[in-house]
Design a protein around this motif. Sequence first.
Motif, PDB file in Angstrom:
ATOM      1  N   SER A   1      43.234  48.368  27.105  1.00 12.94           N
ATOM      2  CA  SER A   1      42.731  47.424  26.106  1.00 12.94           C
ATOM      3  C   SER A   1      41.280  47.040  26.396  1.00 12.94           C
ATOM      4  N   ASN A   2      40.961  46.850  27.685  1.00 11.58           N
ATOM      5  CA  ASN A   2      39.586  46.507  28.050  1.00 11.58           C
ATOM      6  C   ASN A   2      38.618  47.616  27.665  1.00 11.58           C
ATOM      7  N   LEU A   3      38.985  48.867  27.960  1.00 17.57           N
ATOM      8  CA  LEU A   3      38.085  49.978  27.633  1.00 17.57           C
ATOM      9  C   LEU A   3      37.945  50.150  26.127  1.00 17.57           C
TER      10      LEU A   3
ATOM     11  N   ALA B   1      33.990  42.011  30.537  1.00 23.29           N
ATOM     12  CA  ALA B   1      34.546  41.309  31.690  1.00 23.29           C
ATOM     13  C   ALA B   1      35.899  40.726  31.306  1.00 23.29           C
ATOM     14  N   ASP B   2      36.939  41.145  32.010  1.00 23.12           N
ATOM     15  CA  ASP B   2      38.279  40.602  31.786  1.00 23.12           C
ATOM     16  C   ASP B   2      38.429  39.362  32.656  1.00 23.12           C
ATOM     17  N   VAL B   3      38.286  38.197  32.047  1.00 16.30           N
ATOM     18  CA  VAL B   3      38.272  36.934  32.807  1.00 16.30           C
ATOM     19  C   VAL B   3      39.588  36.168  32.713  1.00 16.30           C
ATOM     20  N   GLY B   4      40.565  36.721  31.991  1.00 14.42           N
ATOM     21  CA  GLY B   4      41.833  36.002  31.818  1.00 14.42           C
ATOM     22  C   GLY B   4      41.663  34.835  30.867  1.00 14.42           C
ATOM     23  N   LYS B   5      40.961  33.823  31.318  1.00 14.31           N
ATOM     24  CA  LYS B   5      40.581  32.686  30.496  1.00 14.31           C
ATOM     25  C   LYS B   5      39.219  32.203  30.967  1.00 14.31           C
ATOM     26  N   ALA B   6      38.258  32.106  30.052  1.00 16.88           N
ATOM     27  CA  ALA B   6      36.910  31.641  30.403  1.00 16.88           C
ATOM     28  C   ALA B   6      36.910  30.120  30.434  1.00 16.88           C
ATOM     29  N   ILE B   7      36.940  29.550  31.630  1.00 16.75           N
ATOM     30  CA  ILE B   7      36.899  28.092  31.757  1.00 16.75           C
ATOM     31  C   ILE B   7      35.551  27.578  31.256  1.00 16.75           C
ATOM     32  N   HIS B   8      34.484  28.267  31.618  1.00 11.37           N
ATOM     33  CA  HIS B   8      33.126  27.916  31.183  1.00 11.37           C
ATOM     34  C   HIS B   8      32.491  29.195  30.627  1.00 11.37           C
TER      35      HIS B   8
ATOM     36  N   GLU C   1      39.870  37.670  27.033  1.00 11.34           N
ATOM     37  CA  GLU C   1      40.694  36.531  27.448  1.00 11.34           C
ATOM     38  C   GLU C   1      42.149  36.774  27.052  1.00 11.34           C
ATOM     39  N   ASN C   2      42.902  37.339  27.978  1.00  7.63           N
ATOM     40  CA  ASN C   2      44.328  37.579  27.755  1.00  7.63           C
ATOM     41  C   ASN C   2      45.207  36.500  28.385  1.00  7.63           C
TER      42      ASN C   2
ATOM     43  N   TRP D   1      43.209  41.628  40.308  1.00 11.62           N
ATOM     44  CA  TRP D   1      42.293  42.759  40.179  1.00 11.62           C
ATOM     45  C   TRP D   1      41.134  42.335  39.287  1.00 11.62           C
ATOM     46  N   GLU D   2      39.923  42.556  39.762  1.00 13.14           N
ATOM     47  CA  GLU D   2      38.738  42.233  38.963  1.00 13.14           C
ATOM     48  C   GLU D   2      38.235  43.506  38.294  1.00 13.14           C
ATOM     49  N   ILE D   3      38.007  43.411  37.002  1.00 14.37           N
ATOM     50  CA  ILE D   3      37.680  44.586  36.202  1.00 14.37           C
ATOM     51  C   ILE D   3      36.220  44.542  35.755  1.00 14.37           C
TER      52      ILE D   3
END
Length: 555
Positions: free
Chosen positions: A224-226, A436-443, A500-501, A409-411
């Motif tokens: 999905s990221n690619l 950048a796959d950040v999961g959730k962007a806090i900031h 943001e997944n 894992w950091e992508i």
Amino acid sequence: MVYHYAMEPHSVVADFNDEGITVWSSAQHPFQVRGDIAKIFGLHPTKVRMVIPFLGGGFGSKSYTKFEPLVVALARKARRPVRICNSVAESMLTVRRHAARVRLKTGVKRDGTLVAREAEIYIDTGGYADNGPQVAMRAASRVLGPYRIPHIRTDAYAVYTNTGGAGSFRAIGAPQTIFASESQMDQIAARLGIDAAELRLKNFLQKGEELRPKLRGMDADLASNLKTLVRASQWKRRSKKKGAAMGLACGATNAGATPVSVAMVRLQPDGSLHAFAGSTEMGQGVRTVLSQIIAEELALPLDAIRIGGADTQVTPYDASTGSSRSTTLMGTAAQRAARDLKSQLLKIGAEAFHVKPNQIRLEEGAMICGEMRMTFKEAVSRRFGGSGGELIGHGDVGPEITGTLPVFWEIGMGTAELAIDEETGEVKIKRYVSVADVGKAIHPEGCVGQEEGAAMMGIGHTMFEQMIYEGSELVNSSLVDYRVPRFSDVPEEFHTVLVENKDGPGPHGARGMGEGGLVAVAPSITNALARATGLRIKDLPLTPERVWRALREKK
């Protein structure tokens, strides 16, 4: 070999007296440095105090112990405080990134399926080990890329040389090995006549699949990221243009380091909140993010929250600041501390309102139930019967957060488009797109800044940064001779896409970021150069002279 070039060089102030040792240092890992100093001087760790102010950048250069014990020894001898602040040239000799030589052999089927990989990696750790063995171990895993390869063998060696010591550098071992791995992936795609993106999609690890034994399975949706990167960069259209100088690269790093962090929040009688966390602020914005996480849990305005720097006599323990771990691990500890405090407040409110705690909501520093309202200040006063007292919340994180390492894992993925002057060898980056796959962007703004900052650092390493030795002497130790990126080197088009997944182990599904943006830069640029000219350069940086000579030799 390249240098971190943090704006602030290494600096230490030490005081040694009958009460113990106090050190003010530009250290990323204060508790680890405290332990080393205590061991060296034969003291209990409680007799050593590390105080860490704001740092002027780190990028790994201030990880672990550097010359703090030497300054402490001088202070003991002088019987007065001693201060040492490196010049840039001295810091370049204190620590740098490991130079690397990588040999790869990959087995692949005609349909593009990867079946085997053999890697041999040599990293130059300089005259001292520092964390060279750890970098070698990480390099041995990271050279595999984010791919399903059934049969693997990697041998990594940290080699001592007569140069300044090497240590941690943003995504240790990854920029060097992913450059080799992703360059070879493009060579495989070209040899088989398969689109570079399609080859990667075919071989990506699925969620839960192991890269190698004893590592936690992949926790990100790589495909999905690619696909997001392919859409954002318009890869399918732009890469097919005749003579297109466009390249793509992907990387994944086992991040998070040691999952041990402790946080504390203290609600003061005036309703303000003081947070205590041992994470080091060095420009990455950790204090802002922790404040946001706490504010979200307690429905407090940000200006009511104060968070200071690490002080081992005051702040709770944190294993380190590095490996993109702070938002995920210290963020979780801070969130749990805020929730602990919240439960105490709700108990006070429930007794005052004669309701159940779940009937109360928090809003703007107050508890509300129907028409009843009690401020946090009033809650503290009610609990202690006056104007004194404070409520304290505690939160911690241990290995149980994920069980098997890595924590996450950091992508990092990116595409580069170039303008190439074959007469002079000059290469300019016209367009760079990263995901950048950040999961959730806090900031979110901070996340974009971290990603683009990492990419610019990668551009420097790819295009011009290089420490040059003549014999055992470093000869380019100033900005006059050591070229770092300038504003004129920023790509004409620079785009960052945040995915943001909400599938990370941190607060609200966040996962760490800030290192992944570096790893795709070098291979995407050299892949673009190869696509346009047929020229595969395997050594960096891509100085105009190197590119020009390679083009002449090819002709």
